[in-house]
Design a protein around this motif. Structure first.
Motif, mmCIF file in Angstrom:
data_model
loop_
_atom_site.group_PDB
_atom_site.id
_atom_site.type_symbol
_atom_site.label_atom_id
_atom_site.label_comp_id
_atom_site.label_asym_id
_atom_site.label_seq_id
_atom_site.Cartn_x
_atom_site.Cartn_y
_atom_site.Cartn_z
ATOM 1 N N PHE A 144 -16.573 -0.745 7.011
ATOM 2 C CA PHE A 144 -15.503 -1.757 7.015
ATOM 3 C C PHE A 144 -14.398 -1.344 6.026
ATOM 4 N N PRO A 145 -13.651 -0.259 6.317
ATOM 5 C CA PRO A 145 -12.726 0.267 5.310
ATOM 6 C C PRO A 145 -11.634 -0.709 4.864
ATOM 7 N N LYS A 146 -11.309 -1.674 5.715
ATOM 8 C CA LYS A 146 -10.224 -2.599 5.343
ATOM 9 C C LYS A 146 -10.733 -3.925 4.781
ATOM 10 N N ASN A 147 -12.039 -4.109 4.766
ATOM 11 C CA ASN A 147 -12.555 -5.459 4.501
ATOM 12 C C ASN A 147 -13.418 -5.577 3.256
ATOM 13 N N VAL A 148 -13.520 -4.495 2.480
ATOM 14 C CA VAL A 148 -14.374 -4.585 1.301
ATOM 15 C C VAL A 148 -13.749 -3.831 0.131
ATOM 16 N N ASN A 170 -10.607 7.593 -0.233
ATOM 17 C CA ASN A 170 -9.295 6.964 -0.045
ATOM 18 C C ASN A 170 -8.553 7.547 1.153
ATOM 19 N N THR A 171 -7.914 6.658 1.937
ATOM 20 C CA THR A 171 -7.078 7.146 3.040
ATOM 21 C C THR A 171 -5.776 6.357 3.032
ATOM 22 N N ASN A 177 -9.595 -0.264 -2.359
ATOM 23 C CA ASN A 177 -9.069 -1.447 -3.051
ATOM 24 C C ASN A 177 -9.973 -1.802 -4.232
ATOM 25 N N PHE A 178 -9.446 -1.540 -5.439
ATOM 26 C CA PHE A 178 -10.216 -1.843 -6.644
ATOM 27 C C PHE A 178 -9.575 -2.971 -7.428
ATOM 28 N N MET A 210 -5.166 5.127 -10.405
ATOM 29 C CA MET A 210 -5.159 4.462 -9.094
ATOM 30 C C MET A 210 -3.795 4.590 -8.430
ATOM 31 N N PHE A 211 -2.733 4.365 -9.191
ATOM 32 C CA PHE A 211 -1.387 4.472 -8.611
ATOM 33 C C PHE A 211 -1.071 5.922 -8.207
ATOM 34 N N GLU A 212 -1.415 6.875 -9.095
ATOM 35 C CA GLU A 212 -1.122 8.290 -8.773
ATOM 36 C C GLU A 212 -1.825 8.734 -7.496
ATOM 37 N N ASN A 213 -3.008 8.138 -7.256
ATOM 38 C CA ASN A 213 -3.789 8.554 -6.088
ATOM 39 C C ASN A 213 -3.684 7.584 -4.916
#
Ligand code: FAD
Length: 303
Positions: A144-148, A170-171, A177-178, A210-213
């Motif tokens: 569930f890549p968009k839901n967790v 990450n894609t 999402n952290f 997180m922002f850089e990646n």
């Protein structure tokens, strides 16, 4: 000193008295009260992440009951159009009793949320749970890549290496999402930074990574310094609005929260509700022992 002593006595004080101070931090005992608090926040332009209180369980029957409570929560909130998502604590589903059963229960919850196009955040608990919670997240993310999403704690020495480890997941289509927070549990120095400034520095290092990646960052803090530094980073790195949000706990620093909303950033409030509010409340009150002074005043007033 006296404040700390009183804070430690909180669990032995009458429940009704604790409620007087807790209601600021808790939406209520019932799903209706959780809904009402969430809708009122939505009216102010604030989204929510809703949490059913109940992390302290001893049987898998309780874990199953908690899963059903989340089913009801997800059905009600999505059907009634509340702008928000859901937060869960894996220990509430039996993480420390049977981790496979726990995974299955959380899987069911995330599958239901996914069917409603919604989202579930796995809260991060104390250090004995971190490896298991990262593992649950990784397995669910592949389905569930968009839901967790997951929480990372800036006080943990391992946080940057956890980010490096999960970077490969990450894609661009589904940014990982952290939620980044300081961390709330009492941990030994061997695993956690203890200095206030060290934790702040690791928080900003994690956020920058997180922002850089190109990961999605939910910036969860009431620390004005960190809010200001995060806003500076967002400006300097030109981070688009769909790649971050701010998060705060229900009832904490509402003025700071409103100033972020007024500046046009997405803010999400963590709304806890449930009958097991007592343990949650005493922990919150212990974090802020100054409030204990009010409790002792109330004790005298009640005679
Ligand atoms: C949305 C959200 C989700 C979280 N999820 C997790 C999680 O999954 N795992 C985890 O370990 N921790 C979690 N936390 C807690 C977090 O780790 C910190 O313990 C907590 O947010 C306090 O840190 P702070 O960044 O606000 O900074 P602090 O330095 O603790 O606080 C900064 C200022 O905020 C105000 N403040 C902070 N707390 C309170 C309070 N209770 N009452 C009144 N004023 C207060 C005070 O003015 C204080 O000076 C979460 C926090 C938030 C906001």
């Amino acid at each position: 000193m006296l404040n700390k002593l009183i804070a430690n006595m909180l669990p032995y004080m009458p429940k009704k008295l604790i409620w007087v101070f807790s209601k600021r931090y808790i939406a209520g005992e019932t799903i209706e009260e959780g809904l009402l608090a969430s809708k009122l926040l939505n009216e102010k332009g604030i989204e929510v992440t809703v949490d059913v209180l109940g992390e302290f369980i001893t049987t898998l029957d309780e874990a199953e009951a908690n899963m059903h409570e989340y089913f009801e929560l997800i059905e009600r909130f999505t059907n009634e159009g509340v702008k928000g998502n859901f937060s869960i604590k894996p220990t509430m589903f039996g993480l420390l009793i049977d981790k496979d059963v726990c995974f299955n229960y959380i899987h069911e919850i995330v599958a239901l949320a996914a069917s409603k196009n919604s989202f579930v955040r796995i809260d991060m608990e104390d250090s004995q749970c971190v490896d298991m919670e990262v593992e649950i997240f990784k397995k669910l993310r592949s389905e569930f890549p968009k839901n967790v999403g997951l929480v990372l704690q800036a006080y943990m020495r391992r946080t940057i290496s956890d980010l490096e480890d999960m970077k490969e997941l990450n894609t661009a289509a589904s940014p990982i999402n952290f939620r980044l927070c300081k961390g709330i549990y009492v941990e030994p120095e061997s695993v956690a930074f203890k200095g206030y400034e060290e934790v702040r520095a690791n928080f900003l290092a994690g956020l920058k990574y997180m922002f850089e990646n190109k990961m999605y960052a939910a910036i969860a803090t009431h620390d004005k310094y960190l809010v200001d530094e995060s806003l500076k980073m967002i400006g300097e790195m030109n981070i688009p609005k769909n790649m971050y949000e701010f998060q705060m706990l229900y009832g904490v620093t509402p003025e700071l929260r409103q100033s972020i909303v007024d500046d046009g950033h997405l803010v999400r409030v963590y709304v806890p509700y449930g009958i097991k509010w007592f343990r949650y409340s005493t922990r919150r009150l212990k974090e802020n022992p100054k409030m204990a002074q009010h409790i002792i005043k109330a004790l005298f007033i009640r005679g």
